[in-house]
Design an enzyme around this catalytic site. Sequence first.
Site, PDB file in Angstrom:
ATOM      1  CE  LYS A 176      -1.655   2.436   3.148  1.00  0.00           C
ATOM      2  NZ  LYS A 176      -1.747   3.909   2.477  1.00  0.00           N
ATOM      3  CD  GLU A 179      -2.760   8.445   3.223  1.00  0.00           C
ATOM      4  OE1 GLU A 179      -1.844   7.144   3.139  1.00  0.00           O
ATOM      5  OE2 GLU A 179      -2.657   8.919   4.410  1.00  0.00           O
ATOM      6  CD  GLU A 250      14.295   1.057   8.056  1.00  0.00           C
ATOM      7  OE1 GLU A 250      14.581   1.971   8.137  1.00  0.00           O
ATOM      8  OE2 GLU A 250      14.837   0.011   7.944  1.00  0.00           O
ATOM      9  CB  CYS A 284      13.953   9.457   6.859  1.00  0.00           C
ATOM     10  SG  CYS A 284      14.536   8.120   5.684  1.00  0.00           S
ATOM     11  CD  GLU A 382      11.226  12.757  10.514  1.00  0.00           C
ATOM     12  OE1 GLU A 382       9.865  12.357  10.644  1.00  0.00           O
ATOM     13  OE2 GLU A 382      11.880  12.250   9.663  1.00  0.00           O
TER      14      GLU A 382
HETATM   15  P1  NAD Z   1       3.226   8.128   7.569  1.00  0.00           P
HETATM   16  O1  NAD Z   1       3.389   7.628   8.905  1.00  0.00           O
HETATM   17  O2  NAD Z   1       2.081   9.488   7.867  1.00  0.00           O
HETATM   18  O3  NAD Z   1       2.566   7.299   6.443  1.00  0.00           O
HETATM   19  C1  NAD Z   1       3.237   6.171   6.308  1.00  0.00           C
HETATM   20  C2  NAD Z   1       2.265   5.185   5.718  1.00  0.00           C
HETATM   21  O4  NAD Z   1       1.597   4.391   6.764  1.00  0.00           O
HETATM   22  C3  NAD Z   1       1.379   5.444   4.723  1.00  0.00           C
HETATM   23  O5  NAD Z   1       1.026   4.773   3.685  1.00  0.00           O
HETATM   24  C4  NAD Z   1       0.190   5.755   5.524  1.00  0.00           C
HETATM   25  O6  NAD Z   1      -1.175   5.510   4.852  1.00  0.00           O
HETATM   26  C5  NAD Z   1       0.374   4.459   6.394  1.00  0.00           C
HETATM   27  N1  NAD Z   1      -0.477   4.480   7.629  1.00  0.00           N
HETATM   28  C6  NAD Z   1      -0.811   5.525   8.480  1.00  0.00           C
HETATM   29  N2  NAD Z   1      -1.438   5.069   9.620  1.00  0.00           N
HETATM   30  C7  NAD Z   1      -1.324   3.714   9.259  1.00  0.00           C
HETATM   31  C8  NAD Z   1      -1.920   2.793  10.410  1.00  0.00           C
HETATM   32  N3  NAD Z   1      -2.560   2.941  11.486  1.00  0.00           N
HETATM   33  N4  NAD Z   1      -1.631   1.644  10.071  1.00  0.00           N
HETATM   34  C9  NAD Z   1      -1.033   0.911   8.994  1.00  0.00           C
HETATM   35  N5  NAD Z   1      -0.622   2.084   8.080  1.00  0.00           N
HETATM   36  C10 NAD Z   1      -0.722   3.393   8.219  1.00  0.00           C
HETATM   37  O7  NAD Z   1       4.392   9.129   6.990  1.00  0.00           O
HETATM   38  P2  NAD Z   1       4.533   9.618   5.703  1.00  0.00           P
HETATM   39  O8  NAD Z   1       4.091  10.895   6.316  1.00  0.00           O
HETATM   40  O9  NAD Z   1       3.727   9.073   4.779  1.00  0.00           O
HETATM   41  O10 NAD Z   1       6.268   9.916   5.476  1.00  0.00           O
HETATM   42  C11 NAD Z   1       7.017  10.658   6.129  1.00  0.00           C
HETATM   43  C12 NAD Z   1       7.475   9.962   7.384  1.00  0.00           C
HETATM   44  O11 NAD Z   1       8.222   8.715   6.831  1.00  0.00           O
HETATM   45  C13 NAD Z   1       8.590  10.775   8.077  1.00  0.00           C
HETATM   46  O12 NAD Z   1       8.616  10.555   9.452  1.00  0.00           O
HETATM   47  C14 NAD Z   1       9.862   9.950   7.520  1.00  0.00           C
HETATM   48  O13 NAD Z   1      10.986  10.206   8.450  1.00  0.00           O
HETATM   49  C15 NAD Z   1       9.493   8.634   7.368  1.00  0.00           C
HETATM   50  N6  NAD Z   1      10.580   8.021   6.505  1.00  0.00           N
HETATM   51  C16 NAD Z   1      11.536   7.152   7.039  1.00  0.00           C
HETATM   52  C17 NAD Z   1      12.307   6.332   6.122  1.00  0.00           C
HETATM   53  C18 NAD Z   1      13.048   5.482   6.650  1.00  0.00           C
HETATM   54  O14 NAD Z   1      13.700   4.822   5.997  1.00  0.00           O
HETATM   55  N7  NAD Z   1      13.636   5.529   7.964  1.00  0.00           N
HETATM   56  C19 NAD Z   1      12.284   6.730   4.785  1.00  0.00           C
HETATM   57  C20 NAD Z   1      11.224   7.616   4.320  1.00  0.00           C
HETATM   58  C21 NAD Z   1      10.517   8.195   5.046  1.00  0.00           C
END
Ligand code: NAD
Length: 479
Positions: A176, A179, A250, A284, A382
């Site tokens: 997935k 969104e 991650e 990140c 962050e």
């Molecule tokens: P997010 O946590 O809002 O969403 C990430 C994914 O999780 C999306 O697909 C979202 O729909 C899904 N999601 C949200 N709530 C969920 C739930 N309750 N259960 C299952 N899935 C759920 O993150 P974002 O805003 O899309 O991305 C930014 C974040 O990602 C930042 O914190 C960034 O640091 C992190 N990031 C980390 C890495 C890494 O490798 N460590 C790499 C890229 C981004």
Amino acid sequence: MLSTEPDCRNLVGGELLAPAGPAIPVASPWTGERIAEAACAGPEAVDGAVQAARAGLDAWAATTPKDRSERLLAIAAAVEASADELAVLESLDVGKPVAWARDEIPVCVDVLRYFSGAARVLDGAASTEYVAGSTSVLRREPIGVVGLITPWNYPLLEAVWKIAPALAAGNACVLKPSELTPLTTLAVARLTRDLLPAGVLNVITGDGRPTGEAIVRHAGVAMVSMTGDVATGRAVAATAAETLTRVHLELGGKAPAIVLEDADCETVADHIAVAGFVNGGQDCTAACRLIVADAVHDELLDALVARVRGLRLAEAADDPEGDLGPLVSHRQRERVAGFVARARRAGARVLTGGRAADRPGFFFEPTVVAGVAQDSEIVQNEVFGPVVTVQRAASFEQAIAFANDVRYGLASSIWTNDLARATAASRRLEFGTVWVNDHLPTPSEMPFGGFGASGYGKELSTEALREYTRTKHVMTTAR
Ligand code: NAD
């Protein structure tokens, strides 16, 4: 050939399904305008995708590593051949300049090719007789159906980071994308249709809740790998605990870059102007916290501010001179602006940038903030935008202490040619990656993942391949 027209059909069991379920608008960060609508898959649709994956699993798990390797090579070739189209779609969806999006495609191809090779060298312990007369063998098996959940900052790259090792190890996937940015993940799904057996890779769209949550909760999903925010990681781990589903997380980062007094400030400034602002700072591992030795603090600050003032917001997606595109959403830009405004109110000095750009799209000016306290919000949390803070360190000890004094532990760097202190820092920095005199490179051969609130588990390298396997001890006794 892949079209650059947004296409939000999901891939389930080898079929492209027209969106069913409530529509989620997909907006372009360049204009804020709606460019597509994706479906929000509910628990029933998630169940359909998991069932499709289960149907494809056994045959896929029984293929030879050579077969899986060849299929991954074919996917790599298809991605490479569609590089221009994928870059246009990624740029449109995420708001990065096309040239930057284009630069990510060879990285994706390399990851696919790396895991194509790694599939064939999955290692195990030698078999032997630990009990006299009985031979022990370790089987490294696929886990089953794995749920893969990705964020919006590098949708294509993140998808490839997960599907390549998962498929190489013989798992079937339900993926997935965020969104906010589903387009390129769905495009790659379409590319794989003729290259993988039906059901091996399924891609469904939807919000975190209900779609992501339903994937995590589904009894047919044996492992979940999620990249995203710390709060989302906590939610995923809590849901997975109900079924004791294996989890790989991650999460966010807050990467320090320590600059010691022997570093060449011009060189460091050149690198940080890239590493701090890559992908508009929505990275990140971005070098967002500079911790600078007192003796070179002012010199480095001047050099950095001069370079950051020279960074250009892209005029349009195809502007070849553009260094930064818009942030992914209005919400994200408000979030970034809020951090800077609160830092300003707390007494920090904003030396350049600090505002939303006065133009259409979700642009925010590249920003350098100095005079920030270690316990301030902008240092501890962050921001995920084009904002770099600069702190002064009175000593090496204080620099290490500042660097480690955050909840995150994903990536870090130190800039020095002092071998003793570089070595000491490599040992003492509590981050999954430590660069010495660099910041950002992440080769496919090396594990990538965080400590502390940045999560657990590894992407890339043979460690990621192992992450997607389970180990079974088989003891055979001849009677
Ligand atoms: P997010 O946590 O809002 O969403 C990430 C994914 O999780 C999306 O697909 C979202 O729909 C899904 N999601 C949200 N709530 C969920 C739930 N309750 N259960 C299952 N899935 C759920 O993150 P974002 O805003 O899309 O991305 C930014 C974040 O990602 C930042 O914190 C960034 O640091 C992190 N990031 C980390 C890495 C890494 O490798 N460590 C790499 C890229 C981004």
